[in-house]
Structures are given as C-alpha cells and as structure tokens.
Design an enzyme around this catalytic site. Structure first.
Site, mmCIF file in Angstrom:
data_model
loop_
_atom_site.group_PDB
_atom_site.id
_atom_site.type_symbol
_atom_site.label_atom_id
_atom_site.label_comp_id
_atom_site.label_asym_id
_atom_site.label_seq_id
_atom_site.Cartn_x
_atom_site.Cartn_y
_atom_site.Cartn_z
ATOM 1 N N ARG A 122 0.836 -1.223 0.000
ATOM 2 C CA ARG A 122 0.000 0.000 0.000
ATOM 3 C C ARG A 122 0.863 1.262 0.000
ATOM 4 N NH1 ARG A 122 -5.278 -0.486 1.447
ATOM 5 N NH2 ARG A 122 -5.299 1.647 2.210
ATOM 6 N N TRP A 158 2.774 6.203 1.742
ATOM 7 C CA TRP A 158 2.794 6.515 0.310
ATOM 8 C C TRP A 158 2.637 8.032 0.260
ATOM 9 C CZ3 TRP A 158 4.013 4.103 -4.007
ATOM 10 C CH2 TRP A 158 3.652 4.659 -5.224
ATOM 11 N N GLU A 168 3.587 -8.255 -23.157
ATOM 12 C CA GLU A 168 4.436 -8.372 -21.961
ATOM 13 C C GLU A 168 3.888 -9.333 -20.930
ATOM 14 O OE1 GLU A 168 5.107 -4.889 -19.535
ATOM 15 O OE2 GLU A 168 3.204 -4.026 -20.133
ATOM 16 N N HIS A 194 0.168 -0.483 -47.333
ATOM 17 C CA HIS A 194 1.468 -0.147 -47.947
ATOM 18 C C HIS A 194 2.512 -1.194 -47.640
ATOM 19 C CE1 HIS A 194 -0.122 3.723 -49.139
ATOM 20 N NE2 HIS A 194 -0.633 3.835 -47.918
HETATM 21 C C1 AGP Z 1 4.464 -1.130 -18.871
HETATM 22 O O1 AGP Z 1 3.475 -2.119 -18.665
HETATM 23 C C2 AGP Z 1 5.857 -1.724 -18.758
HETATM 24 N N1 AGP Z 1 6.040 -2.301 -17.498
HETATM 25 C C3 AGP Z 1 6.943 -0.711 -19.135
HETATM 26 O O2 AGP Z 1 6.792 -0.441 -20.509
HETATM 27 C C4 AGP Z 1 6.937 0.619 -18.382
HETATM 28 O O3 AGP Z 1 5.835 1.400 -18.802
HETATM 29 C C5 AGP Z 1 8.223 1.390 -18.728
HETATM 30 O O4 AGP Z 1 9.336 0.638 -18.292
HETATM 31 C C6 AGP Z 1 8.276 2.787 -18.099
HETATM 32 O O5 AGP Z 1 8.238 2.674 -16.716
HETATM 33 P P1 AGP Z 1 7.983 4.014 -15.855
HETATM 34 O O6 AGP Z 1 6.603 4.490 -16.192
HETATM 35 O O7 AGP Z 1 8.100 3.581 -14.414
HETATM 36 O O8 AGP Z 1 9.024 5.030 -16.244
#
Ligand code: AGP
Length: 608
Positions: A27, A75, A488, A504
């Site tokens: 949290r 947080w 991912e 294209h």
């Molecule tokens: C997003 O699902 C991924 N884990 C990855 O692309 C992430 O957005 C990217 O590494 C940027 O991370 P950040 O927003 O913490 O900078």
C-alpha cells in the site's frame, strides 16, 4: 494510499506492528514508523525507506517496550518521504502519537490556527495537524479529544492514536479511508485492510465512515460521530493471507485494473474547483507557459504510449506543436531545444534510467521540465522543474494499468489548464471539457461492465501466435498500449499498426485466421476503419472490433466486439484501453503466464 496498524493486548506490541506493516507494504513503501505506549510513556521510531529499514532501526521491535501501539507505512502525498515526514507524528508534549491514511483537505487553515496557538510543526505533512488538535482538545478524556479532533477534519482519513495516559488502549477513526478492527482473544487490532489481520484473527469489524473505535485488550467500543455507542457483530474473513493482499483478486494486475475508477477519481477531482482546472502544485509560471513554442513529451514503454495518447489533446488545446520521443532515442538524438521548449516527462516509477538520462540531456539545453509521476519524491520528480503526481497509489503488477490511465488523465488536465491560461478555448468549451474529464472514472467502470465476455474471447484467441492492433489518430496510440499489454504478459507477439498504413506492405502478413484487433472509436474516422476491417477480412483475418457501444453496425463485419462507452472524442483513452487491459490479462491467464511478474521484466527499469 498508506497502511496503518494498531495493537493492544498482553504481548509486546512492536514486533506485531512490524509484522502487520510488512503485510501492508504494497500500500505504500517510501517511509515507515511505529509508536508504542508503555509505563515510560510513548516511544517512537520512524525512518524513510522500506519496512526493512524500520526493522533494523528498531532491532525488530525489541527497542520499544509497551503492550499497545500504532504503526504506519507511507505513500507520500504531502511532503517528501523523509524521516521527519514519516508517521507516526507526536504531539509537542509527547503525550500523543498518531498515524493517518488519507488527505486532510483543510490542513493549511488548521496548521495556521494551531501555529497561532503556539503549536510547533516539525513536518511538511497534512497529518501533523491531527496530533496537535488532540492536544488542544485533551482535558483528561482521550475519547472526547478524539471526537472533537475528527469533527474539525475535512477530507479523508483512517487514523490510529495512542495516549501516554492510557497505556492499554488505542483509538481509531475513519472517514473515506478503509479501517478494519481485528477481534482477538485478550488482544485487539486495527489495520487498513485484512491483509495485516488475517494471520492473527479472522473475526473483523468494518469501521464505517464517521465512526470512532476504542480498543482495549479485552473490548472494542464503537461510537458514532456524536459519541453514541454502536454495536456491530464481527464478520468472519474467508480469504487466506495471499488472497487478502490482493483484495480478493487473483492477481495484482486485475486488482489494479478494477481500482482504476478510484485511482482516476483521486487524480482528477482534487484538481478541479469551480469547474476549472486548478494545478496548485504546478511550479511553472503562467508567463513561462505563454512563452513556450514547442512541447516535447518523452518516456519509455507504456508511459511513452500515454504521451502519444495525450499529444493529440495537448496540441489541440494549446495550438503548440507537440512531439513525442522515446527517451532511449531522445538522449542520443542531439535534440534542438531551448528555453522556449517545455519537456513533459512521464513515468510511473520515476526511476527509469533512460527517462532520467533524457531529462538531464534536454534540461541541460535550457528546456523547462514538467514531470508526471506516481512515486512521490522519486528521482524524476526531484530532477524536474515541476511535478504533477498521479494519485494512482502503489502499482505492484509489472504491467502498468492505472499508472497509464492516470498519466493520460493528468495530460488532459494540463492541456485544459493551458487552454485556460492561453485562452484557446471559450468558457463554454472549458465547461464542457471539464465535465467530460470528471466523467472519466464512471466511463472506466462502464467499460468494465460492458465486457463480461472477455474471458470467453481470451479462450477463443489465446492460441494466436502473432496478431495486429490497428487504429487511426488517437486510436493508433491506444493500439500501441493494447499491443504492449498483450505482449508483456501473455508472450504472444503483436504489433500496433496505423490502419491507413497497412495496405502499404504489411497487409501481406494478413492470412487466414490472423487476429486483427481494430480500434474504431473516433467517430469521424469510423467509415475509414470499416474499410480497413473489410480489407483484412477479405484476406481471411478474424477481427475483434473495439467500438463505442452505439456503433452496432460493426457487428456486420467483426467476428467479435469489445464495446466502450460512447466516448468524448478528446478524453476517451482511459476508458478505451480498459477492455484491452482485460483482454491481455485473460489471454495471459489462459496461457498460464506469470501475470504480475512476467519473465525478463522488472517493475522499474533502472538500468540502460
Ligand atoms: C508497462 O506495462 C511496462 N512495465 C513498461 O513499458 C513501463 O511502462 C516502462 O518501463 C516505463 O516505466 P515508468 O513508467 O516507471 O518510467
């Protein structure tokens, strides 16, 4: 979002408080502390950093003696995550200590009033006003002081408090922030959620808004805001520890998808007052904004795609050219920027190495830097000239969901704010846009409710080894994020493609049963998208359409459909991405993937 715990019983409280905080670390985890009340009054130890730091500093709790106490894992919202800003906060005379989860909206006025009365503030937090109010209203009756204190508070709170004069009891109060009481045998607890209780007891009492609870080792007394005693039977928790941590969801990712309405509400609403965007935290002067002749957005991964989505609105409302650049490319591109360039940096973690490097490179060339990040006090937040936080709360799943949608919503807020400053929109247009932005949390919930069929679609399509996401204009930006989500966590290859570009060359890859996810949420481009859908269908593709719920004509062409609520043309992205987040989740589940921690990935890529 923070985590608070409390205990009173016949055991040393500190080790139990630390154990509870470890269960709540998801949290919030930028600082933590405990306060224990014993025969020698209140002892308190707190520290910035993770709970592990607190365990080391307290020698696993052995340095604090007492059978009642409170704990907090933070947080940060107001004030960076430092030792001083960590909770608990103690009164000037050492008689009270409190922990708090939430935001005290009227803290500035209370702070002034209390300073006038001679109270000394040590921290930058909104929370500290609570402990000084307790002192102000205490004349020997802890309960009365608690009631008078919470009556002065506006905003959201879950509060835990101890008093040196009452070494066996703890108090709890809640308003809009969760607080649950654990009913033990000869001991009682409170915590922000069942995660911290379920290993000690499965009998809990949910405190309701406006209520107060007094806990002693043998009893729990509930009171209404007017002090009237309340009786409530305990509820039996059926979750196990693991499930409780995810709020009953199987994975953090699903929990975070489902809590997006709350995350967007928390991000948007505090920044709209009297139907105008108010960015109190913005430290870029209006004059500077008016001198900007170029906006450059940079980030990585999903944050970059959020920038792509926000670019359209930003350009439309500022009439300033907006470009987006991948941070890993920008830093080596010898960018042409100057003091009239505004760099907007997006990052959930605020620690992404490529993004940090790009920020430094562009800032060194004179640009002003605005950061939009989720982690308070993170490196990117500190390096920027100004930061607007997304109040998404901690995001645990590696695949971002609420991080992305809150970033897009902050870009919307900033775009409308610029339109207010630059007067590029009429008052009526501003009114309408702000009403549409306020509707985003509801739109997200409706996008969830409109698509109960997604688990079945995942069963139908999870075997596709390579698929396309196509769209036009801002739908193309959403297609990029939808494609990344799927890749991912499900490990299926997919590619986002501009729908108008397919013919294209790339359309050569379309063959029988190739799945094409076609996003057609831009009304003015719907007919063009229908043509693209027919093109790929004619070559054997299966089409999963993503359309507003009133565009039923898609059913004549698409094999399956994901409906989104009828979106505002400018502010529809946070709702439009939700069915694609869920599609990726259920496909990954079908494929038996490790959803919260996908192979090869990290939540924050702090290396280049
Ligand atoms: C997003 O699902 C991924 N884990 C990855 O692309 C992430 O957005 C990217 O590494 C940027 O991370 P950040 O927003 O913490 O900078």
């Amino acid at each position: 979002m923070c985590g608070i715990v409390g205990f009173t019983g016949k055991q040393e409280a500190a080790p139990l408080l630390l154990d509870g905080l470890k269960k709540l670390e998801y949290r919030g985890y930028d600082s933590a502390g405990v306060a224990v009340v014993g025969q020698n009054g209140i002892q308190m130890i707190k520290t910035s950093g993770m709970i592990q730091n607190l365990c080391e500093k307290t020698q696993n709790g052995s340095l604090l003696q007492g059978f009642a106490g409170i704990g907090h894992t933070r947080w940060a919202t107001h004030g960076a995550p430092t030792d001083v800003n960590a909770h608990p906060h103690m009164s000037n005379d050492g008689k009270f200590a409190i922990v708090h989860n939430g935001i005290i909206e009227n803290f500035a006025l209370l702070r002034e009033e209390l300073k006038q009365k001679g109270f000394v503030f040590l921290s930058e937090t909104d929370t500290e006003v609570i402990v000084h109010l307790l002192t102000l209203y205490y004349h020997g009756d802890f309960k009365e002081a608690m009631m008078k204190t919470v009556a002065r508070l506006e905003g959201s709170y879950a509060i835990g408090a101890v008093c040196a004069d009452c070494p066996d009891r703890i108090f709890a109060a809640r308003q809009f922030s969760p607080l649950i009481l654990g009913v033990g045998i000869g001991e009682n607890y409170f915590a922000s959620d069942v995660t911290a209780l379920v290993s000690h007891t499965k009998n809990v009492i949910y405190l309701e808004d406006g209520e107060l609870a007094e806990l002693t080792p043998g009893d729990i007394y509930l009171y209404s805001s007017t002090g009237k005693p309340i009786h409530r039977e305990p509820t039996r928790i059926l979750w196990d520890m693991e499930a409780a941590e995810k709020g009953g969801y199987e994975h953090f990712m699903l929990k975070e998808i489902m809590e997006q309405p709350r995350a967007l509400k928390a991000t948007i609403e505090p920044r709209i007052q009297n139907n105008r965007v108010v960015l109190e935290e913005l430290e870029i002067a209006e004059e500077t904004l008016k001198s900007v002749n170029r906006i450059l957005i940079t980030a990585c991964g999903s944050a970059y795609y959020a920038g792509q989505a926000g670019k359209y609105v930003l350009e439309a409302l500022t009439h300033i050219p907006v470009t987006t650049e991948l941070a890993s490319e920008l830093r080596y591109s010898n960018p042409i920027v100057d003091e009239h360039t505004l760099l907007i940096v997006l990052s959930q973690s605020g620690e992404t190495a490529d993004t940090i490097s790009a920020l430094k490179e562009v800032k060194a060339r004179g640009a002003k830097v605005l950061a939009i990040v989720n982690v308070v006090g993170s490196t990117i937040a500190k390096l920027a000239d100004s930061v607007i936080y997304t109040w998404a709360g901690p995001e645990i799943a590696v695949a971002t969901t609420k991080g992305y949608t809150t970033q897009v919503s902050v870009l919307y807020l900033f775009a409308v704010y610029c339109a207010q400053i630059l007067q590029t929109a009429t008052p009526q247009e501003l009114d309408q846009m702000i009403q549409q932005i306020l509707l985003i949390p509801q739109m997200i919930q409706r996008a969830i409710d409109l698509n109960p069929q997604i688990p079945y679609l995942a069963k139908r399509y999870h075997h596709n080894q390579s698929l396309f996401f196509i769209g036009r204009n801002v739908d193309y930006a959403v297609a990029m994020e939808g494609s990344l989500k799927l890749k991912e966590i499900s490990y299926l290859h997919s590619e986002a493609y501009a729908a108008g570009e397919l013919k294209h060359g790339t359309i050569a890859l379309i063959d029988k049963d190739r799945l094409v996810v076609a996003l057609a949420c831009q009304e003015q481009l719907f007919d063009k998208m229908m043509s693209n859908i027919k093109e790929v269908k004619a070559r054997g593709a299966k089409v999963l359409g993503v359309v507003p719920e009133d565009m039923r004509q898609i059913l004549a062409e698409a094999d399956d459909v994901l409906f989104v609520p009828k979106l505002s043309p400018m502010f529809g992205v946070p709702a439009e991405i939700v069915p694609l987040q869920l599609f990726a989740y259920y496909v990954a589940k079908e494929n038996g993937c490790s959803i919260d921690k996908p192979r090869n990935l990290a939540k924050s890529v702090t290396v280049e």
